[in-house]
Every structure is written in structure tokens, then in C-alpha cells.
Design a protein around this motif. Structure first.
Motif, PDB file in Angstrom:
ATOM      1  N   ALA A 152       5.699   3.927   1.617  1.00 36.01           N
ATOM      2  CA  ALA A 152       5.465   3.204   0.363  1.00 36.01           C
ATOM      3  C   ALA A 152       6.373   1.974   0.249  1.00 36.01           C
ATOM      4  N   GLY A 153       7.417   1.893   1.093  1.00 40.07           N
ATOM      5  CA  GLY A 153       8.266   0.694   1.144  1.00 40.07           C
ATOM      6  C   GLY A 153       8.784   0.276  -0.218  1.00 40.07           C
ATOM      7  N   TRP A 154       8.626  -1.003  -0.543  1.00 44.72           N
ATOM      8  CA  TRP A 154       9.169  -1.551  -1.787  1.00 44.72           C
ATOM      9  C   TRP A 154       8.559  -0.910  -3.022  1.00 44.72           C
ATOM     10  N   THR A 155       7.326  -0.356  -2.893  1.00 43.00           N
ATOM     11  CA  THR A 155       6.666   0.187  -4.085  1.00 43.00           C
ATOM     12  C   THR A 155       7.325   1.476  -4.581  1.00 43.00           C
ATOM     13  N   GLU A 175      -2.111   0.759  -2.975  1.00 43.26           N
ATOM     14  CA  GLU A 175      -2.779   1.497  -4.039  1.00 43.26           C
ATOM     15  C   GLU A 175      -2.241   2.909  -4.134  1.00 43.26           C
ATOM     16  N   THR A 176      -1.945   3.341  -5.345  1.00 47.38           N
ATOM     17  CA  THR A 176      -1.493   4.702  -5.555  1.00 47.38           C
ATOM     18  C   THR A 176      -2.046   5.150  -6.907  1.00 47.38           C
ATOM     19  N   SER A 177      -1.550   6.267  -7.407  1.00 45.17           N
ATOM     20  CA  SER A 177      -2.117   6.776  -8.657  1.00 45.17           C
ATOM     21  C   SER A 177      -1.013   7.438  -9.476  1.00 45.17           C
ATOM     22  N   LEU A 178      -1.232   7.486 -10.777  1.00 50.12           N
ATOM     23  CA  LEU A 178      -0.255   8.159 -11.647  1.00 50.12           C
ATOM     24  C   LEU A 178      -0.156   9.641 -11.310  1.00 50.12           C
ATOM     25  N   ASP A 179      -1.132  10.158 -10.590  1.00 53.95           N
ATOM     26  CA  ASP A 179      -1.085  11.568 -10.200  1.00 53.95           C
ATOM     27  C   ASP A 179      -0.393  11.762  -8.852  1.00 53.95           C
ATOM     28  N   ASP A 180       0.135  10.674  -8.314  1.00 52.44           N
ATOM     29  CA  ASP A 180       0.746  10.760  -6.975  1.00 52.44           C
ATOM     30  C   ASP A 180       2.080  10.005  -6.948  1.00 52.44           C
ATOM     31  N   SER A 192       3.192  -7.514  -3.783  1.00 53.34           N
ATOM     32  CA  SER A 192       4.376  -8.364  -3.887  1.00 53.34           C
ATOM     33  C   SER A 192       4.177  -9.617  -3.059  1.00 53.34           C
ATOM     34  N   LYS A 193       4.419 -10.759  -3.683  1.00 57.68           N
ATOM     35  CA  LYS A 193       4.348 -12.019  -2.937  1.00 57.68           C
ATOM     36  C   LYS A 193       5.458 -12.101  -1.890  1.00 57.68           C
ATOM     37  N   ASN A 194       6.479 -11.239  -2.017  1.00 62.66           N
ATOM     38  CA  ASN A 194       7.546 -11.221  -1.015  1.00 62.66           C
ATOM     39  C   ASN A 194       7.160 -10.422   0.228  1.00 62.66           C
ATOM     40  N   PHE A 195       6.201  -9.511   0.068  1.00 64.15           N
ATOM     41  CA  PHE A 195       5.763  -8.693   1.209  1.00 64.15           C
ATOM     42  C   PHE A 195       4.247  -8.769   1.339  1.00 64.15           C
ATOM     43  N   PRO A 196       3.731  -9.989   1.563  1.00 65.89           N
ATOM     44  CA  PRO A 196       2.275 -10.159   1.551  1.00 65.89           C
ATOM     45  C   PRO A 196       1.588  -9.324   2.635  1.00 65.89           C
TER      46      PRO A 196
END
Ligand code: GLA
Length: 389
Positions: free
Chosen positions: A89-92, A77-82, A67-71
Motif C-alpha cells: 500500500a506504500g504511501w497510502t 483503490e481500497t475500501s473502508l472495509d479493508d 499522489s502527484k508525488n508517486f504517479p
């Protein structure tokens, strides 16, 4: 904006492959506050500010988010399995929650994504930056993976579901609905009991909608919000012993007064009273607008504020100062807190020739009394979420 963000995406992740762009707006609610989880009506509109997203498919199951808001957070990085929520993980947690909700609905994501996000909604302002991020993610996943049977209303519901169940905020449907379904120059008169809605043209020839940002956000917002919701649910179950209803939004003011003694706490009576009266005010306000009676619309906005301040108790000192100042300026048709509360913004309808005085007077007095500046946005009503390519 789009080209600039695509450029930033390429610098971050490389230029190869098909890169696609998306936007989902924030919202401001004109009237109908804390009614959306009580089966009542709301009257929000989408803004022209919101959240942009740029994305590209990957060959593996990795999800990379920036995110350009939280540089400072860098590429997360994460995964579809997680797809599990976590504090770090904050904003993500918002985009991850939407991915999780897609999978839970049977829309399996076939591969991972590289994503860049940028939002121009002021942080913590209560103009629905998180809902716009959810709806943005939904719009992105639908387009990227061809889930064409999902409607925009489905995307709103998936966003709300993820916010409730992944992020632990028991919000109603208003914010996601407004972000997904917004229409330029129109507010959405939405009945949250069945999601029927109509667009109302906001043709304010001689007035503007002005948002004032108090620049305060009190802590524990989501727990206080969830408390209000619980109080309403308890009040409803008490009322149900006396009257056959499924939601507080089914009651008229008279019916509420007739049965209110079934609620065994003064606090819960106040909460339920707000939910019932605010819903009726919203219906009346939209009727007033249709009759070109903007003065009545403004009076109902003011009454909404009083009820949110005294009965629902979701205002705060700084917001009350903004509203009091606004009420005293000639040419202000109506002014109230907007959104979840405990800080954030007010929304005011101000006659064109009073807008400058409004900003000047409220701005100066607010700074004198609170010690920091407020911010003002003269609003344009925009369209809902969309693919930008
Ligand atoms: C927040 C929630 C909405 C709604 C408002 C209050 O914005 O996300 O669902 O309940 O508060 O009207």
C-alpha cells in the motif's frame, strides 16, 4: 496551487459533485529533540510547505487515492472495509491509518472518498511529510463528514495514534501537533507531558532560520528510532526504583546526576542524560528568546547537537559535516540536526548579512566532502492545517 490541483483532480476522477481542498504543513523543530516521548518540551514551528489534498465524497465505500508525488503508483483503490496496513500500500498507509483511527474512535466514515494528494516537502528530508499527510487526512475527514467536535489537537493525536499503531513508528506528538497547531511567525513551546503550550513570536529582526537538507536518509530510521524510545523507557523504569517520577522530563540536570547510577547500562545513561538535559535546554532556550538573547539561544542549539551526536547518537557523518561547517562561519548564531535524525536536515539561525556566505560556503564544502549537493531553504513560518475552500 489549489486551483491547479482541483483541475488535476477533475481530469483524474471527473468534474461532478462538490470538490474540497485542504492543506497541512510540515515542521522544523528549533530545539527539544527526542524529548516528546519523554514528557519533555519541544519548540517546533510549522512551515509554509506541506501536503495538499483534494477530495470528494463517493456513494459507495471505496477509497481511491492518487499522489502527484508517486504517479507511477497510479490510482490506489481500497475500501473502508479493508483498512489494514500492507507493504504494497506504500504511501497510502498514512491516509488509510488515519481513517482506521477515526473509526476506532467511534467516528464511523459514512461513505468512501476520491482523493488527490500533492506534497512539496522534499522527500525523506525529516521535515514531517508523513505527519502532514496524517493531519491533512484528519482535517479532510473532519470537514467532509462534519465531525465538528474534534479539535485540532484531537486531529494531531489521531495522527500520532495511527502512525504508532497502523504504521509501526512509535513517534511522539511533536510533528502532528506542529502541523495541526502551527501559527504564522510563531514557534510552539509545547509541554508534551500535558500538551499545554504557548506560541512564541519568532521576531528575528536581523537573522533568518535556514534549513539545510543533507539529502541523505539512512535506512532503518524507524527501527533505530524505536530502539531509542525503548532505551529511554527502560532507563525510566530503572530510575523509578530510586526516584518518584512518571517521565524523564520531570528531572532537572542535578536530579539526574544524583540518581543516574540507578540506570544499569552506560548506553541507557547517555540516552536518559540527553532526554533530561535537552528538555532543560529547551526551557532555557525559550526563556533566552523571550529576553531577546538570541546568542544564548544559538549556544543552546549547538549544545543540543553535541548531545544528539554523542549521547543520543542519532546524527551521522554528513549531518556532522554540515553542522561543523556552519559553526565555523561568522554570523551563524546556532546550528544543529533537526527531527528524528540519521540524515535529513539541519536547522541554523544565520544573521541576515551572512546568509549568502553561509549557503555558498557550506554548499561548496559539503559537496567537496560528501560528493553530492546539499539543499538550502530560508524558512518562512506558516499556519497550521486548514480547509482551503
Ligand atoms: C520524529 C518524531 C517526533 C520526535 C522527533 C525527534 O520527528 O516523529 O515525534 O520524536 O523525531 O525529536
Amino acid at each position: 496551487m489549489k486551483n491547479e490541483l482541483i483541475q488535476a483532480f477533475k481530469e483524474l476522477y471527473g468534474a461532478e459533485g462538490e470538490i474540497r481542498a485542504y492543506f497541512a504543513p510540515g515542521r522544523v523543530n528549533l530545539i527539544g529533540e527526542h524529548t516528546d516521548y519523554n514528557g519533555g518540551h519541544v519548540f517546533p514551528c510549522a512551515l509554509t510547505i506541506g501536503t495538499f489534498g483534494i477530495a470528494r465524497k463517493r456513494e459507495d465505500r471505496k477509497i481511491r487515492l492518487f499522489s502527484k508525488n508517486f504517479p507511477k503508483a497510479g490510482i490506489v483503490e481500497t475500501s473502508l472495509d479493508d483498512l489494514v496496513p500492507s507493504e504494497k500500500a506504500g504511501w497510502t498507509n498514512y491516509p488509510k491509518g488515519v481513517m482506521w483511527a477515526f473509526e476506532g474512535r467511534g467516528y464511523k466514515l459514512p461513505c468512501g472518498l476520491d482523493i488527490l494528494i500533492y506534497g512539496n516537502i522534499p522527500n525523506g528530508s525529516g521535515l514531517s511529510s508523513s505527519a502532514s499527510l496524517e493531519v491533512l487526512t484528519g482535517t479532510m475527514l473532519r470537514d467532509m463528514f462534519g465531525f465538528d467536535d474534534l479539535t485540532m489537537i484531537d486531529l494531531a493525536q489521531i495522527g500520532q495514534y495511527s502512525e504508532n499503531n497502523f504504521n509501526g513508528m512509535n513517534c511522539g506528538i511533536m510533528d502532528q501537533f506542529a502541523s495541526a497547531m502551527g501559527k504564522k511567525d510563531h514557534a510552539i513551546f509545547l509541554d508534551t507531558s500535558d500538551l499545554s503550550f504557548e506560541y512564541a513570536n519568532i521576531k528575528l529582526d536581523d537573522a533568518k532560520i535556514v534549513i539545510t537538507n543533507s539529502k541523505v536518509k539512512h535506512s532503518l530510521v524507524s527501527s533505530a528510532y524505536n530502539d531509542r524510545r525503548n532505551e529511554c523507557e527502560t532507563a525510566l523504569s530503572e530510575l523509578q526504583k530510586a526516584v518518584d517520577i512518571k517521565a524523564l522530563g520531570e528531572l532537572t540536570e542535578e536530579e539526574y546526576e544524583e540518581h543516574k547510577d540507578a540506570i544499569h547500562s552506560e548506553i541507557r545513561q547517555k540516552r536518559a542524560k540527553h532526554a533530561v538535559y535537552e528538555n532543560q535546554r529547551t526551557i532555557k532556550a525559550v526563556a533566552a528568546l523571550k529576553n531577546d538573547d538570541i546568542e544564548l539561544f544559538g549556544k543552546l542549539m549547538n549544545a543540543s547537537h553535541v548531545s544528539l551526536r554523542d549521547d543520543y547518537e542519532v546524527s551521522c557523518e554528513e549531518i556532522d559535516i554540515l553542522v561543523d561547517l556552519a559553526w565555523n562561519i561568522p554570523g551563524v548564531v546556532g546550528s544543529r540536526i533537526t527531527g528524528g535524525g540519521f540524515g535529513g536536515c539541519t536547522v541554523s539561525i544565520v544573521k541576515n548579512d551572512a546568509v549568502d556566505t553561509f549557503i555558498e560556503t557550506v554548499g561548496t564544502e559539503y559537496e567537496k566532502r560528501v560528493g553530492h549537493k546539499a539543499e538550502f531553504y530560508v524558512v518562512e513560518i506558516g499556519d497550521g492545517a486548514r480547509v482551503l475552500n
